[in-house]
Motif scaffolding. Structure first.
Motif, PDB file in Angstrom:
ATOM      1  N   GLY A   1     -19.749  93.340  33.652  1.00  0.00           N
ATOM      2  CA  GLY A   1     -20.574  92.617  32.704  1.00  0.00           C
ATOM      3  C   GLY A   1     -21.499  93.563  31.963  1.00  0.00           C
ATOM      4  N   LEU A   2     -22.429  92.982  31.236  1.00  0.00           N
ATOM      5  CA  LEU A   2     -23.398  93.788  30.505  1.00  0.00           C
ATOM      6  C   LEU A   2     -24.537  94.207  31.426  1.00  0.00           C
TER       7      LEU A   2
ATOM      8  N   PHE B   1     -37.276  88.972  32.190  1.00  0.00           N
ATOM      9  CA  PHE B   1     -36.998  87.613  31.730  1.00  0.00           C
ATOM     10  C   PHE B   1     -37.013  87.553  30.209  1.00  0.00           C
ATOM     11  N   PHE B   2     -36.280  86.584  29.658  1.00  0.00           N
ATOM     12  CA  PHE B   2     -36.394  86.270  28.246  1.00  0.00           C
ATOM     13  C   PHE B   2     -37.698  85.513  28.043  1.00  0.00           C
ATOM     14  N   LYS B   3     -38.365  85.735  26.937  1.00  0.00           N
ATOM     15  CA  LYS B   3     -39.573  84.986  26.613  1.00  0.00           C
ATOM     16  C   LYS B   3     -39.228  84.018  25.485  1.00  0.00           C
TER      17      LYS B   3
ATOM     18  N   PHE C   1     -30.897  92.691  27.034  1.00  0.00           N
ATOM     19  CA  PHE C   1     -32.205  92.557  26.391  1.00  0.00           C
ATOM     20  C   PHE C   1     -32.280  93.262  25.044  1.00  0.00           C
ATOM     21  N   ARG C   2     -31.317  94.109  24.723  1.00  0.00           N
ATOM     22  CA  ARG C   2     -31.329  94.821  23.448  1.00  0.00           C
ATOM     23  C   ARG C   2     -31.306  93.836  22.267  1.00  0.00           C
ATOM     24  N   ASN C   3     -30.625  92.697  22.411  1.00  0.00           N
ATOM     25  CA  ASN C   3     -30.525  91.712  21.338  1.00  0.00           C
ATOM     26  C   ASN C   3     -31.531  90.574  21.468  1.00  0.00           C
ATOM     27  N   ALA C   4     -32.338  90.588  22.507  1.00  0.00           N
ATOM     28  CA  ALA C   4     -33.308  89.507  22.720  1.00  0.00           C
ATOM     29  C   ALA C   4     -34.542  89.759  21.864  1.00  0.00           C
ATOM     30  N   PRO C   5     -35.001  88.759  21.099  1.00  0.00           N
ATOM     31  CA  PRO C   5     -36.188  88.964  20.276  1.00  0.00           C
ATOM     32  C   PRO C   5     -37.442  89.201  21.110  1.00  0.00           C
ATOM     33  N   LEU C   6     -37.590  88.499  22.243  1.00  0.00           N
ATOM     34  CA  LEU C   6     -38.745  88.682  23.111  1.00  0.00           C
ATOM     35  C   LEU C   6     -38.292  88.733  24.565  1.00  0.00           C
TER      36      LEU C   6
END
Length: 98
Positions: A70-71, A87-89, A77-82
């Motif tokens: 998997g990743l 954790f994702f925010k 998290f590279r593509n997550a805005p926050l």
């Protein structure tokens, strides 16, 4: 089965729909016609008919389940805005006061 005014009101309320008196009459007629067609289908003798499992004789090619890499956390998290690295925010969407 007959569509009564009470049944129509219940269905409309459950569907959260509102109708004018003219629309109401037309829809009740349509619903009654649909139910009559369904009752007509119930008259068909299907006792000698096998249940239909598949529409065609074609077989879907299935692949074997294989575990793949998997990743990594950094790639996710590279593509997550926050995010905070764990954790994702996301914005708060529930208020306790409401």
């Amino acid at each position: 089965m007959q569509i009564t005014d009470q049944l129509f009101d219940k269905i409309a309320r459950l569907a959260k729909l509102e109708f004018s008196e003219e629309e109401r009459k037309v829809i009740i007629q349509d619903m009654t016609a649909i139910l009559a067609m369904m009752e007509k289908l119930n008259e068909v003798d299907v006792s000698q008919t096998d249940p239909l499992v598949y529409i065609t004789e074609e077989v879907n090619p299935l692949r074997k389940d294989q575990a793949t890499a998997g990743l990594s956390r950094d790639e996710v998290f590279r593509n997550a805005p926050l995010h905070d690295g764990v954790f994702f925010k996301v914005p708060k969407v529930i208020n306790k006061e409401e």
